[in-house]
Design an enzyme around this catalytic site. Structure first.
Site, PDB file in Angstrom:
ATOM      1  N   SER A  33     -58.606 -25.171  21.115  1.00  0.00           N
ATOM      2  CA  SER A  33     -57.576 -25.795  21.947  1.00  0.00           C
ATOM      3  C   SER A  33     -56.730 -24.675  22.525  1.00  0.00           C
ATOM      4  O   SER A  33     -56.715 -23.555  21.980  1.00  0.00           O
ATOM      5  CB  SER A  33     -56.687 -26.713  21.086  1.00  0.00           C
ATOM      6  OG  SER A  33     -55.528 -27.106  21.787  1.00  0.00           O
TER       7      SER A  33
ATOM      8  N   TYR B  19     -52.214 -29.132  13.361  1.00  0.00           N
ATOM      9  CA  TYR B  19     -53.250 -28.945  14.383  1.00  0.00           C
ATOM     10  C   TYR B  19     -53.238 -27.502  14.880  1.00  0.00           C
ATOM     11  O   TYR B  19     -54.283 -26.843  14.944  1.00  0.00           O
ATOM     12  CB  TYR B  19     -52.996 -29.908  15.533  1.00  0.00           C
ATOM     13  CG  TYR B  19     -54.024 -29.879  16.637  1.00  0.00           C
ATOM     14  CD1 TYR B  19     -55.246 -30.524  16.501  1.00  0.00           C
ATOM     15  CD2 TYR B  19     -53.756 -29.223  17.842  1.00  0.00           C
ATOM     16  CE1 TYR B  19     -56.182 -30.525  17.520  1.00  0.00           C
ATOM     17  CE2 TYR B  19     -54.685 -29.213  18.872  1.00  0.00           C
ATOM     18  CZ  TYR B  19     -55.900 -29.867  18.704  1.00  0.00           C
ATOM     19  OH  TYR B  19     -56.830 -29.852  19.726  1.00  0.00           O
TER      20      TYR B  19
END
Length: 277
Positions: free
Chosen positions: A154, A167
């Site tokens: 990401s 995350y």
């Protein structure tokens, strides 16, 4: 001392023939499985909650001339990654390409975050990825024909986000795991890279796999829109293909220029909305 491969090993001759794509029931995983499908190719597809989505992906793989193998994978038990990769490798007669798309996240500030939620996200996004990577790499090394491993991380592998503590921690850790694996596996003709997407129009971002050009303006992204899952898949397909043999240990941001905004975004904010997940 381990024998070194010939200089051309794992380069132009490589083609992804026995592929595993985790989290391939929708979004980036689905687009990637389809992009890597083709005649004489086998694609292992895993799903967690959406079996129908995985079967839809399998149909598209078959329509492209490939053979599909569908398995359920729940990485809240990270060791399941090892078992499912081994099972798919057995069904396909080996594995030469692994793309790890499984992931989950939160929108909870650190002070409100419970340990169980932290552990779930880290288990899926980092521990589970480690188990899948290790299992696939062992099969590739034993086969002695090189391989490709790509982790979908990401932009938050590189930059933080409010409400995404576990995350960001997991994706940052996965990015460094990719680099370690790239160092250790290169002598076996295996390359390991990451693709770091920005906002992509998929179910994980609360959107559908649909046109990103309609009613999707994003002023804070230089290209002013979310990405399409197929744009991520195209980058993955390159990294898994014969022309990417000299790309190793890299993290490719595919984000419409989001990460480059940096101080530009900060200097132009006029409200405190960013403080809320």
């Amino acid at each position: 001392m381990t024998a070194q491969p010939e200089p051309t090993s794992g380069a132009q001759a490589f083609e992804p023939r026995r592929v595993i794509v985790t989290g391939a029931d929708s979004g980036i995983g689905k687009a990637t499985a389809v992009a890597l499908a083709g005649p004489d190719r086998q694609v292992g597809i895993t799903w967690h909650e959406d079996e129908a989505g995985a079967e839809s992906t399998a149909e598209e793989v078959r329509a492209a001339g490939g053979t599909a193998h569908v398995r359920r994978l729940d990485l809240t038990d990270p060791a399941a990654g090892t078992r499912v990769v081994d099972e798919l490798a057995g069904a396909m007669g080996g594995v030469d390409t692994l793309v790890m798309c499984s992931g989950t996240g939160t929108a909870t500030r650190l002070l409100d975050l419970d340990l169980a939620t932290w552990r779930e996200v880290v288990s899926v996004d980092l521990d589970g990825a480690f188990c899948c990577l290790q299992a696939a790499a062992r099969h590739m090394v034993d086969a002695g024909a090189g391989g490709r491993i790509v982790a979908i991380t990401s932009v938050h592998e590189h930059a933080p986000r409010v409400g995404a503590g576990p995350y960001c921690a997991a994706k940052g850790g996965l990015g460094l795991l990719v680099k370690v694996a790239a160092l250790e596996l290169a002598e076996h003709g295996i390359t390991v890279n990451a693709v770091a997407p920005g906002e992509i129009a998929t179910p994980m971002t609360g959107q559908e796999d649909e046109s990103v050009l309609r009613d999707k303006r994003r002023p804070g992204i230089p290209v002013a829109r979310p990405g399409d899952a197929r744009e991520i898949a195209a980058t993955v397909a390159f990294l898994c293909g014969p022309d990417a043999g000299y790309v190793n240990g890299a993290s490719w941001a595919v984000d419409g220029g989001m990460l480059t905004m940096g101080p530009m975004a900060g200097s132009h904010l006029r409200e405190d909305d960013w403080r809320r997940p």
